[in-house]
Structures are given as structure tokens and as C-alpha cells.
Write a protein that holds these residues in place. Structure first.
Motif, PDB file in Angstrom:
ATOM      1  N   GLN A 174       0.851  -1.187   0.000  1.00 19.36           N
ATOM      2  CA  GLN A 174       0.000   0.000   0.000  1.00 19.36           C
ATOM      3  C   GLN A 174       0.884   1.233   0.000  1.00 19.36           C
ATOM      4  O   GLN A 174       1.674   1.430   0.933  1.00 19.36           O
ATOM      5  CB  GLN A 174      -0.926   0.021   1.201  1.00 19.36           C
ATOM      6  CG  GLN A 174      -1.849   1.225   1.226  1.00 19.36           C
ATOM      7  CD  GLN A 174      -3.094   1.004   2.048  1.00 19.36           C
ATOM      8  OE1 GLN A 174      -3.310  -0.089   2.589  1.00 19.36           O
ATOM      9  NE2 GLN A 174      -3.938   2.015   2.138  1.00 19.36           N
ATOM     10  N   SER A 201       1.428   5.395  -0.120  1.00 20.35           N
ATOM     11  CA  SER A 201       0.776   6.612   0.356  1.00 20.35           C
ATOM     12  C   SER A 201       1.788   7.745   0.404  1.00 20.35           C
ATOM     13  O   SER A 201       2.992   7.521   0.234  1.00 20.35           O
ATOM     14  CB  SER A 201       0.160   6.393   1.742  1.00 20.35           C
ATOM     15  OG  SER A 201       1.166   6.106   2.689  1.00 20.35           O
ATOM     16  N   GLY A 202       1.288   8.958   0.649  1.00 19.58           N
ATOM     17  CA  GLY A 202       2.174  10.089   0.830  1.00 19.58           C
ATOM     18  C   GLY A 202       2.167  11.100  -0.296  1.00 19.58           C
ATOM     19  O   GLY A 202       2.843  12.128  -0.210  1.00 19.58           O
ATOM     20  N   LEU A 252       7.186   9.488   0.186  1.00 19.25           N
ATOM     21  CA  LEU A 252       6.222   8.430  -0.080  1.00 19.25           C
ATOM     22  C   LEU A 252       6.542   7.212   0.783  1.00 19.25           C
ATOM     23  O   LEU A 252       7.706   6.926   1.067  1.00 19.25           O
ATOM     24  CB  LEU A 252       6.248   8.028  -1.548  1.00 19.25           C
ATOM     25  CG  LEU A 252       6.028   9.142  -2.568  1.00 19.25           C
ATOM     26  CD1 LEU A 252       5.991   8.542  -3.986  1.00 19.25           C
ATOM     27  CD2 LEU A 252       4.780   9.931  -2.284  1.00 19.25           C
ATOM     28  N   SER A 253       5.497   6.511   1.162  1.00 17.92           N
ATOM     29  CA  SER A 253       5.653   5.280   1.940  1.00 17.92           C
ATOM     30  C   SER A 253       5.012   4.118   1.213  1.00 17.92           C
ATOM     31  O   SER A 253       3.964   4.275   0.577  1.00 17.92           O
ATOM     32  CB  SER A 253       4.983   5.424   3.311  1.00 17.92           C
ATOM     33  OG  SER A 253       5.547   6.458   4.064  1.00 17.92           O
ATOM     34  N   CYS A 254       5.624   2.965   1.334  1.00 20.54           N
ATOM     35  CA  CYS A 254       5.077   1.723   0.799  1.00 20.54           C
ATOM     36  C   CYS A 254       5.102   0.710   1.934  1.00 20.54           C
ATOM     37  O   CYS A 254       6.175   0.253   2.331  1.00 20.54           O
ATOM     38  CB  CYS A 254       5.898   1.245  -0.377  1.00 20.54           C
ATOM     39  SG  CYS A 254       5.352  -0.340  -1.072  1.00 20.54           S
ATOM     40  N   THR A 284      -0.117   6.276  -5.679  1.00 23.54           N
ATOM     41  CA  THR A 284      -0.399   7.530  -4.982  1.00 23.54           C
ATOM     42  C   THR A 284      -0.004   8.679  -5.914  1.00 23.54           C
ATOM     43  O   THR A 284       1.041   8.626  -6.558  1.00 23.54           O
ATOM     44  CB  THR A 284       0.348   7.601  -3.636  1.00 23.54           C
ATOM     45  OG1 THR A 284      -0.026   8.787  -2.931  1.00 23.54           O
ATOM     46  CG2 THR A 284       1.864   7.550  -3.799  1.00 23.54           C
TER      47      THR A 284
END
Length: 122
Positions: free
Chosen positions: A4, A6-7, A19-21, A116
Motif C-alpha cells: 500500500q 501513500s504520501g 512516499l511510503s510503501c 499515490t
């Protein structure tokens, strides 16, 4: 493994985003994690990748010196720190997982996050 991302967000040129995964599932530390992006009307391109074993990193030329990929295996998370963002960085960013190595082709990756959106505009 399920991913997932996000960011993303709307930022101005020169700004930064991280960004994060986040991965769910066992054995996160056997997966190389890559970031890809797809801009409107363009093909998807690989941006960066990090291996699970020694943490080797790879970057496409257009982001070298501006983006940094790193992982926290304790948190099952890979990050993409993006600095000095440019309008041409605008795209949907996806993270993807490959077993042990950073695959050369999209088809090498066995799991993909949902993406994202990053928009860089003044």
C-alpha cells in the motif's frame, strides 16, 4: 505480499514529499521494493529500487541526487524521499515487490500497490 503506497499530494516546484510503501504479509525482508511512476499520457517508468539483503539502491537518471529510497524492515516499509521536486515529476507513483533482486522489467514484479498521486505545480 500486499503493498500500500501513500504520501502523495500537491506541492510546488522545489518542495519535498516522502512516499511510503507498507507491506503486509510474511518475510518482507526477502523482497526488493521498487518505485515506478506513470505520468499522464506516458508509459510507466522505473524510478528507484532497493534490495532486501545489502540495501543496494538504484535510481533512474532523472531523479539521481534528488530522490532517496530507504527501507525499515522492522516496519515493513520502504520510503521514497523526494526533494527538489519538478513539474515533470508529476505522476502516479506505484511501489512493487520482486523476490530478492530489483527486476529489470515491470513483469518481474509480483505484487503492486495501488498508487499515490504526486502533483508538482505552481
Amino acid at each position: 505480499v500486499q503493498l500500500q503506497a501513500s504520501g502523495g499530494g500537491l506541492v510546488q516546484p522545489g518542495d519535498s514529499l516522502n512516499l511510503s510503501c507498507v507491506a503486509s504479509g510474511p518475510q518482507f525482508n526477502i523482497y526488493a521494493i521498487a518505485w515506478f511512476r506513470q505520468a499522464p499520457g506516458k508509459e510507466r517508468e522505473g524510478v528507484s529500487c532497493i534490495t532486501p539483503s545489502d540495501g543496494s539502491t538504484f535510481y533512474t537518471d532523472s531523479v539521481k541526487g534528488r530522490f532517496t529510497i530507504y527501507r525499515d524492515n522492522a516496519k515493513n516499509t520502504v520510503y521514497l524521499q523526494m526533494n527538489s521536486l519538478k513539474p515533470e515529476d508529476t505522476a502516479v507513483y506505484y511501489c512493487a515487490a520482486d523476490l530478492w533482486v530489483c527486476g529489470a522489467w515491470d513483469s518481474d514484479y509480483i505484487s503492486w500497490g495501488q498508487g499515490t498521486l504526486v502533483t508538482v505545480s505552481s
